[in-house]
Structure formats: C-alpha cells, structure tokens
Motif scaffolding. Sequence first.
Motif, PDB file in Angstrom:
ATOM      1  N   LEU A   1      74.914  63.766   8.752  1.00 49.45           N
ATOM      2  CA  LEU A   1      74.757  62.852   9.880  1.00 49.45           C
ATOM      3  C   LEU A   1      76.095  62.407  10.459  1.00 49.45           C
ATOM      4  CD1 LEU A   1      71.841  60.674   8.464  1.00 49.45           C
ATOM      5  CD2 LEU A   1      71.729  62.806   9.768  1.00 49.45           C
ATOM      6  N   ASN A   2      77.174  62.792   9.807  1.00 46.85           N
ATOM      7  CA  ASN A   2      78.520  62.502  10.300  1.00 46.85           C
ATOM      8  C   ASN A   2      78.984  63.702  11.125  1.00 46.85           C
ATOM      9  OD1 ASN A   2      81.434  62.549  10.415  1.00 46.85           O
ATOM     10  ND2 ASN A   2      81.464  60.965   8.825  1.00 46.85           N
ATOM     11  N   PRO A   3      79.273  63.529  12.427  1.00 46.28           N
ATOM     12  CA  PRO A   3      79.631  64.663  13.289  1.00 46.28           C
ATOM     13  C   PRO A   3      80.820  65.468  12.769  1.00 46.28           C
ATOM     14  CG  PRO A   3      79.168  62.730  14.614  1.00 46.28           C
ATOM     15  CD  PRO A   3      79.194  62.258  13.198  1.00 46.28           C
ATOM     16  N   GLU A   4      81.821  64.794  12.221  1.00 48.05           N
ATOM     17  CA  GLU A   4      82.988  65.508  11.695  1.00 48.05           C
ATOM     18  C   GLU A   4      82.595  66.393  10.511  1.00 48.05           C
ATOM     19  OE1 GLU A   4      87.424  64.661   9.791  1.00 48.05           O
ATOM     20  OE2 GLU A   4      86.158  62.994  10.442  1.00 48.05           O
ATOM     21  N   HIS A   5      81.753  65.860   9.657  1.00 46.58           N
ATOM     22  CA  HIS A   5      81.289  66.631   8.503  1.00 46.58           C
ATOM     23  C   HIS A   5      80.435  67.815   8.944  1.00 46.58           C
ATOM     24  CE1 HIS A   5      81.754  63.061   5.478  1.00 46.58           C
ATOM     25  NE2 HIS A   5      82.821  63.226   6.253  1.00 46.58           N
ATOM     26  N   ALA A   6      79.552  67.551   9.896  1.00 44.60           N
ATOM     27  CA  ALA A   6      78.684  68.624  10.387  1.00 44.60           C
ATOM     28  C   ALA A   6      79.503  69.764  10.982  1.00 44.60           C
ATOM     29  CB  ALA A   6      77.704  68.071  11.406  1.00 44.60           C
ATOM     30  N   LYS A   7      80.550  69.408  11.736  1.00 46.95           N
ATOM     31  CA  LYS A   7      81.405  70.415  12.356  1.00 46.95           C
ATOM     32  C   LYS A   7      82.167  71.227  11.311  1.00 46.95           C
ATOM     33  CE  LYS A   7      85.125  70.946  15.749  1.00 46.95           C
ATOM     34  NZ  LYS A   7      86.045  70.224  16.671  1.00 46.95           N
ATOM     35  N   ALA A   8      82.589  70.593  10.211  1.00 40.97           N
ATOM     36  CA  ALA A   8      83.331  71.294   9.160  1.00 40.97           C
ATOM     37  C   ALA A   8      82.463  72.347   8.478  1.00 40.97           C
ATOM     38  CB  ALA A   8      83.842  70.288   8.132  1.00 40.97           C
ATOM     39  N   ASP A   9      81.141  72.110   8.396  1.00 45.95           N
ATOM     40  CA  ASP A   9      80.188  73.112   7.893  1.00 45.95           C
ATOM     41  C   ASP A   9      80.520  73.557   6.469  1.00 45.95           C
ATOM     42  OD1 ASP A   9      77.866  74.571   8.337  1.00 45.95           O
ATOM     43  OD2 ASP A   9      78.969  76.364   8.946  1.00 45.95           O
ATOM     44  N   ILE A  10      80.815  72.604   5.609  1.00 43.83           N
ATOM     45  CA  ILE A  10      81.184  72.914   4.227  1.00 43.83           C
ATOM     46  C   ILE A  10      79.948  73.194   3.369  1.00 43.83           C
ATOM     47  CG2 ILE A  10      82.386  72.013   2.174  1.00 43.83           C
ATOM     48  CD1 ILE A  10      84.159  72.698   4.593  1.00 43.83           C
ATOM     49  N   TYR A  11      78.792  72.704   3.817  1.00 43.24           N
ATOM     50  CA  TYR A  11      77.555  72.881   3.049  1.00 43.24           C
ATOM     51  C   TYR A  11      76.525  73.639   3.871  1.00 43.24           C
ATOM     52  CZ  TYR A  11      79.633  69.635  -0.231  1.00 43.24           C
ATOM     53  OH  TYR A  11      80.472  69.057  -1.135  1.00 43.24           O
ATOM     54  N   HIS A  12      75.506  74.143   3.159  1.00 34.94           N
ATOM     55  CA  HIS A  12      74.458  74.885   3.859  1.00 34.94           C
ATOM     56  C   HIS A  12      73.432  73.958   4.511  1.00 34.94           C
ATOM     57  CE1 HIS A  12      75.421  78.726   1.430  1.00 34.94           C
ATOM     58  NE2 HIS A  12      75.736  78.930   2.691  1.00 34.94           N
ATOM     59  N   TRP A  13      73.419  72.671   4.117  1.00 33.81           N
ATOM     60  CA  TRP A  13      72.474  71.707   4.684  1.00 33.81           C
ATOM     61  C   TRP A  13      71.043  72.235   4.574  1.00 33.81           C
ATOM     62  CZ3 TRP A  13      75.964  68.261   4.687  1.00 33.81           C
ATOM     63  CH2 TRP A  13      77.200  68.407   5.303  1.00 33.81           C
ATOM     64  N   THR A  14      70.626  72.480   3.346  1.00 33.37           N
ATOM     65  CA  THR A  14      69.299  73.029   3.076  1.00 33.37           C
ATOM     66  C   THR A  14      68.614  72.207   1.981  1.00 33.37           C
ATOM     67  OG1 THR A  14      70.417  74.606   1.617  1.00 33.37           O
ATOM     68  CG2 THR A  14      69.717  75.415   3.780  1.00 33.37           C
ATOM     69  N   PRO A  15      67.300  72.287   1.872  1.00 30.84           N
ATOM     70  CA  PRO A  15      66.566  71.576   0.827  1.00 30.84           C
ATOM     71  C   PRO A  15      66.564  72.386  -0.467  1.00 30.84           C
ATOM     72  CG  PRO A  15      65.034  72.743   2.217  1.00 30.84           C
ATOM     73  CD  PRO A  15      66.393  72.992   2.801  1.00 30.84           C
ATOM     74  N   PRO A  16      65.924  71.876  -1.519  1.00 33.98           N
ATOM     75  CA  PRO A  16      65.817  72.639  -2.763  1.00 33.98           C
ATOM     76  C   PRO A  16      65.011  73.931  -2.569  1.00 33.98           C
ATOM     77  CG  PRO A  16      65.368  70.319  -3.159  1.00 33.98           C
ATOM     78  CD  PRO A  16      65.410  70.499  -1.678  1.00 33.98           C
ATOM     79  N   ILE A  17      65.328  74.924  -3.367  1.00 32.03           N
ATOM     80  CA  ILE A  17      64.575  76.182  -3.353  1.00 32.03           C
ATOM     81  C   ILE A  17      63.123  75.897  -3.715  1.00 32.03           C
ATOM     82  CG2 ILE A  17      64.324  78.449  -4.435  1.00 32.03           C
ATOM     83  CD1 ILE A  17      67.342  78.333  -5.061  1.00 32.03           C
ATOM     84  N   SER A  18      62.215  76.446  -2.938  1.00 32.04           N
ATOM     85  CA  SER A  18      60.789  76.313  -3.245  1.00 32.04           C
ATOM     86  C   SER A  18      60.166  77.647  -3.654  1.00 32.04           C
ATOM     87  CB  SER A  18      60.031  75.762  -2.025  1.00 32.04           C
ATOM     88  OG  SER A  18      60.179  76.622  -0.901  1.00 32.04           O
ATOM     89  N   ASP A  19      60.857  78.740  -3.386  1.00 30.16           N
ATOM     90  CA  ASP A  19      60.350  80.065  -3.732  1.00 30.16           C
ATOM     91  C   ASP A  19      61.522  80.911  -4.231  1.00 30.16           C
ATOM     92  OD1 ASP A  19      59.197  82.530  -4.006  1.00 30.16           O
ATOM     93  OD2 ASP A  19      58.555  82.729  -1.917  1.00 30.16           O
ATOM     94  N   TYR A  20      61.616  81.065  -5.546  1.00 29.62           N
ATOM     95  CA  TYR A  20      62.748  81.793  -6.117  1.00 29.62           C
ATOM     96  C   TYR A  20      62.652  83.295  -5.903  1.00 29.62           C
ATOM     97  CZ  TYR A  20      64.792  77.679  -8.228  1.00 29.62           C
ATOM     98  OH  TYR A  20      65.400  76.452  -8.411  1.00 29.62           O
ATOM     99  N   ALA A  21      61.541  83.767  -5.416  1.00 30.14           N
ATOM    100  CA  ALA A  21      61.426  85.180  -5.067  1.00 30.14           C
ATOM    101  C   ALA A  21      61.999  85.463  -3.672  1.00 30.14           C
ATOM    102  CB  ALA A  21      59.969  85.627  -5.140  1.00 30.14           C
TER     103      ALA A  21
END
Length: 896
Positions: free
Chosen positions: A231-251
């Motif tokens: 939610l921080n624009p500077e952080h979002a722009k840096a794109d250091i993380y995938h910004w995804t939820p937990p895995i729900s389907d390991y296949a």
Amino acid sequence: MVIKKIKKSLNRATAFCVFTTITMGCSEQPAVPSTAGQNTSSIEELCATGPQRGELALHVPSPDWQDQVIYMLMIDRFNDGDPDNNDFGAGEYNRYQGNYFNGGDFAGLIDKLDYLKDLGATALWITPPVANQWWSREYQAAGWHGYWATHFMEVDQHFGTIEDYKRLSHELHCKDMYLIQDMVVNHVGNFYNYDGDYDPKDTAKNFFLLEEGHPTQEAPAQYPFNMINRLNPEHAKADIYHWTPPISDYADRHQELYYGLGTISDINTENPLVIDTFKKTYNYWIEEVGIDGFRMDTVMMVPVQFFQKFLHDDDGIYSRAKSLGKDHFLTFGEVVASNPPFEVSGEEKVIGYLGTEAEPALNSMLGYPLYFELKQVLSEGRPTHELAFRLDTFMKAYPDPYVIPNFVDNHDTQRFLNGGSKAAFKQALAVLMTIPGIPIILQGTEQGLKETRQTMFGPAYGSREDNFKPESEYFRYLKSLTSLRKENKVFTRGTMTQIASTSVGKGIFAYQREYQGESVLVLLNSAEHSILVKDLDAGFAGDTQLKTLFSEKFDESVVTAGDGTVSLKLPGRALVVVSDKGSQFVRAEADNKQENFSVTVDSVLTNDSYSSDIPLYGSVSVPGSKLKLVINGNLDDAKEFSADAKGHWKTSIPVRNFGESSNHFQIYAPEYRYLTAIQSYVAKISEPTYTKQLKDGTADAKGPNGRYTPPQHKDARHQLEIETVSLRGGGANLELNLVMKNLTDIWLPPNGFDNVAFSIFVDIPAKQGASKLPLINAEMPAGGNWDLGHFVTGWNNFIFSSDGATIDHRGDIVSGAPDVGVDKELRRISIRYSGEKIGVKDWAGVKFYITTWDVNGEATYAPILPEPSSWGFSGAETNAAKIMDEVLITVPTRGG
C-alpha cells in the motif's frame, strides 16, 4: 529494553534502516564489511597461534565432497552454551515449548565439536544463523529455526555474535571439518497476507500487514526487503515482493513459484536489485566467515534462472568462493519430490535445478526421491525391487551422483524411528553409508531420537536430559558405519551394480561396489523372517571365504561355492557387507549328497490367477526326503511335507486371502541344502467373506464434549469428518474404507489426502492389549483393549504394537504398513491390511476404533490452545482427548 538489545548487534550501516525508515526503504545498499582475504599464514599456524594474533583459519580449500559425512543440526535445538543470549524480553523464549526459542547457540555448538568428530562427521550443515522474526502473530511462534529472516546479513542475537560464528568456522577447519550454511532466497518472515479474494490485476486489493504497529518487527530490517508494504507507493514501485497470497494448489507450478508458502512473504527473485542484493549478502558470509558450502532452502519455489545468475555471474557465489581457494563450493538445493513405483518424474524435477551444460545452475541437490523410497521399502515393507530401481535411477540420472547428499532423517519430516522399526532403521543407515552420495546425519539420529525438532540438550523441549551419549547403541552403530565408509574408498568412489532384489514383498536386497580391483557385496534381508539366498553371482572367485567388513544380526562366514556364487541363510532383518580384499582361499570338501540330489516340480502353473488352493506335485531323487514349501521367501513359516517311498511328493499352496496378490514359491530340501528355482503365481479372491457398513453422523466432528473447534486456516474444511465406514475382507486380508465429508490433497501428500490424521486402534479377540491410547489423551471405548495401532496421514503410514506403549509413547513398530489408496471423487480413503505382514491370520471379531485429528509437518499431534488459531484446536482443556471424530466398528464373525 528489547530495542536496546537489538541495537547492540547492529552495525552502523544498517541501524538507520531498522529504526528510522523501516517501512520507507533505505536510499542505498549498506556497504559490505569484509575481513576476507587469504591469510599468509598456513592453516596449521593459524590453528596453533592465530587466535592470539587475531587471525582465524576461515578460508580453506574445498574438500573432496564425496568423501564427507554431513551432520545437520538446528542451532537453537543443539546445545545451549551461553544462557545470557537466550531471552531478549520479546516473549520469544521458552525452553520447554517447541514454538519458542529454546536456547541453542554457537557457543554450545563449539563445545560439542569433539563429540561430532568422534561420531565421524566431517562437515556441519547448520540452519540459517541470520536475524529472524522473533515472534509471528499469525503463527503464534518464534523464528527460532532461521527460515523467517528479517535481516540476511546479521547474526541472530540468540545464537551469538559474528565473532562467535567466525570462531565456529575456525574450530571446524582446525579439526579438518567444513561449514555448510543453510540459506534462503525465496522468502522472509510472516509480514503480509490478503483478507478476501486475491486479484492478480490489483495486488493492493485486500492486502494487509500482519505485524502492523509492531515496535521493532513490522517489516524486515534489511534494504531492500524492508519495502514490504504493497500500500506504500514507493514499496510497490520497487517490486521487491510478488504480492501474492498463500499457495492453495501445490500442483499449480505458477503458484509454487510465485505465491507464498503459508504467510511467509514471497520475494521477487526476478528483480535485478534482489539478485544483486543476494549476491552481495551471501558472498559476505563466504568472505567474512569462511563458509564452505550452502544448502539452499525451498529451491523448487524459485525460478531456476535466479540460481544461474546468483551462482554463475562474474560477481556470483562460485566466482567469489573460487577467489578464496574454494574451487568446489558445494551448493545443494531442496526440491521435495517423490515418485510412484518405477517412475522418474521426481528425479526429473530435482535435476531441473542442476541446469544444463550450456546454462548450469546448482552443482548438487538433496536426494529426496531416494529418501522416500528408502522409507517405503525398508520401513513400510514395499518390494526391494522398487529400491533397486530407484538406486539404479539415482546412478544414471544425476550428472554426478557421488556429490548428491542423501538422508534417512530430515529436520522437515518425521523421523524414521517415529514410524519405522529399530531393525529397519539400522538397515537404512547402513544403506546410506554404503551407496554413492554424501550421507547426512540429522542431529539426534545417533541417539535414536524420535521427535524431529526436540533439543539435544536438556531439560528442554522434548528432552528430559542431555542427549550427547557416545556410549549409546545408535552412536556406536553409526560410528562404526562412518569408520567403514572412511576406511574403504570403495564406498565413496566405487561403481555400483544391483545384484538381487524381490518383486514380491520384503526380502533380499543386494548390490555391489567396485573400486581399484576391490569388490564389495552389500546384502540385506528386509523381511522379519529368514530367507534363503541361492547362487548369488557377484563375480567372486570360487572357494573363497570373503572378508566381513560389517554385519548386523549375522555372524556367519560367507564362503563362495566353486563357481564363485554365494548361497546362505539370511536371518530376518540381517545385513552383511563382505569384500574380496583380504579374502582367503578355502578348499571346500566335496558334498556328494548335495551334488547327487535333485527336486523336480512337475505341476505346471498357468498365467491365470488362482481363486482356490493350488495343487503341486513332483519327485525327488532320494525317496522319503523331507521337504518344505517356501512361499514368498518366508523360510520361518514354510510348510513341511515329505516325499513317499517312490520319491513322489505332493502338496498345495493355500489361497485364502481376499484380494489379488502376486506371489512366488520354491521347494526346499533342508538336509541337502537344495532349493528349486522361483515360480510365480497370482492369487485372486474377488468375493469377500464378509462385508459391513456403518454410517456416522455428518456433523459430529466436534470432539468428545461437542464443542471442539478445528484449525482455522482456510484449507481446513471438514476433512476431519467421517461420514461412512465400511469393511470387507476374507482370510488374512481386510479392506477398511472411509468416506469423508471432504477430502483434499492441497499439499501434494504422497498418500493422497491432507489436513487429517487417523489414529486407528485394533482390538483382537483373545489378546490382552492396552486400554490407554498413546499421545491422544484417551482410552479405548466400551472397556476395550487395543493390540495394534495404525497412524496414517498424507505423509505417514505405520503400524505399532501395544507392547511397550504408554500414554506418552507408542509401542514397538510393526513392519508391514498397509496399502493406502484414495478416490478423490468419491471422497474415499481405502486402507488394505495384509494380516500376514502384521501377525493377524483372521480378522473375524476384530474391533477397529477410528479417530481423527490433525498434525503439524513433523507428524506431531496439533495442540489444543485456549483460543481458535490457524494451526491448533480449541474448545477444551489443553490435556483433553485429541479426537475430533470417532467410529467403533467390529468385523463380522461370519459372512454378511
């Protein structure tokens, strides 16, 4: 108080990031401090007088890794050498609880190096020593294990200081030992999640910080990983993380690569800044501490292209290590993969992370496919032919199998002894030490520990006392195996050839190692009964007494016949290792009785299956001879009969058991030591002798008091609820079918179902068992007594006896795990018990008490907590019965 103690361990370059701009990012990457560089003094001089001059033996040449024995330890759980660094006032320390820091540290590890060297370990693999999340609100647990990083370039204060770490490296190198650091690039700790649906086109939607408002650990401390707030624009722009939820389907391969493992925050390893930061970070550990190798966590969750750059770029890991004299810097990755029998998809997935000749990646990988096969064959009783296939694949599939680390115990899995017998465990360790690859010993394996993450020191979590006992049975056994491996290069460098195995159940397993003119035969019997080994051809010279290098449950001499073959009686679970080096010529006396004796089998078995007793007949050369019918190699339970006065004989193979099975038989004449060739047959009885069905309530999985609450994580959806139980069988075979309200396989469990653990207790009529049910705080219903227990989850499957059982411990392990099958569409789990494997000849009148609960990743029953939580139960006292649903069903005494 907490902040003051944290500040004490930070260098000036990083303190500003931690305390003033923890959620805003730092303007630049802190400079990497370094004391690296090859000392001009020799290693011997540094070891003798270096510490007095402020010089340590940090940088030593790489060893021949194939000759090493790795000891894997969890720093926090190994030894507490400095109590002053145990508790920093953040509520993170409790010596007696598994989800807290317990107190192990570098000082404690250094104190026990002589113990490890005496065992035969030559290299240490330690869990990540980096600064970790001290407490996760989401998991209600501390990052004691090292895999929830907050700063990849700082030592966690609970383990000591950077100087302590360097001293560990120095002490190891001065003992001709090596240091392997566990490392993580896939994730940091638990810092964000999503509340509601996830929209990949708008990754800010429903995003929230798990530790918002935390005074010191709202986000990781290290730049750029501190830029974690989507939610921080500077952080979002840096794109250091995938910004995804937990895995729900390991296949789903996309989720595996780009989603989170639980709520640990998934790093964007495609980002050039991330790649560059990780190069500098892990080069720092090599330079500053003298690391000799990396074990790489969760490799299968990172695209292989990252490792190609991270390791092979000009400023990558291999280049920096080589500049410090480490020409073979070992990097072995974790890809958890198994196979169905005789398939190779697991190896293909693992080998993918070695890269190609044109685009190489890691130079080694953990031998997970072989680990699963060792457990299934030697512990659960699968045919040894399956292990022969896996070992053959191991030798052919890997570019260099000799540097693949192999194991039977792992810090992420249930210990072998927690589901396998003592005899099977010893066989697995012997195989581990006599096949190609680098053997790994998990801390506590040498003491026979059964809980994966209990402390070695005590009193502490899982341990009433210290577990450093060189006089113990398992320590002495493992020490003899490490000595065997060290003293005989044939085990670390020799070729390997499969010699014998059985395709029907447990029994013979033999392989040959050859190196520089020496030939060694490893021969074991995976069955509990004796078997006859006949005319085993390993290319030895004739009339030779082979030199015994190692044996277990076998004390006979091994002498070859005139043609060089080996024939002997091998007791149940026996193992022997023999060599032609140092063998002696033995002129055997002619055995005219044996040479002039013969048995013929005149009956002809067809390829069709048999549903009734199979008649056998034939003749012998000596009338009246005593004979035995040996089925599936079981010499101890062979059927005795005799030839008549004319030399004719007849007998029959009993066919009684429900279901279809492949088998073989031989005729044995004990007096003449004569054994006929194996003949195979299929027994098939399609119609069960009895059937029974019992419907359970569809909403009664609420515990004995009706008020239990199950784990609250999103994947827990009625998997604990049994709807229907049915039985069918005949003879020694029984099939138990469980229809569940919900059946899932989200976590890719080998047994086909997850989020439920079954504890099944078997009451056999006329046997006096036990009333108390171990580990689940309950008793058998209706005044019953259980004789056999069955613990089965998506990853575990074993039978245990009431012999030796208490409320706190399961009884002796009984070899012969049942087959488990799943029909996901019907929500049905089928368990097929072979009574012949576990000592039940007839199931009539037997009672099955079936209970459900859930376990954590190490097969420990999940706790009952005061409040609802993601991974625990609630709604009762902490010492209440660990039962959510239960069914008691009795096998009919007659057909019906």
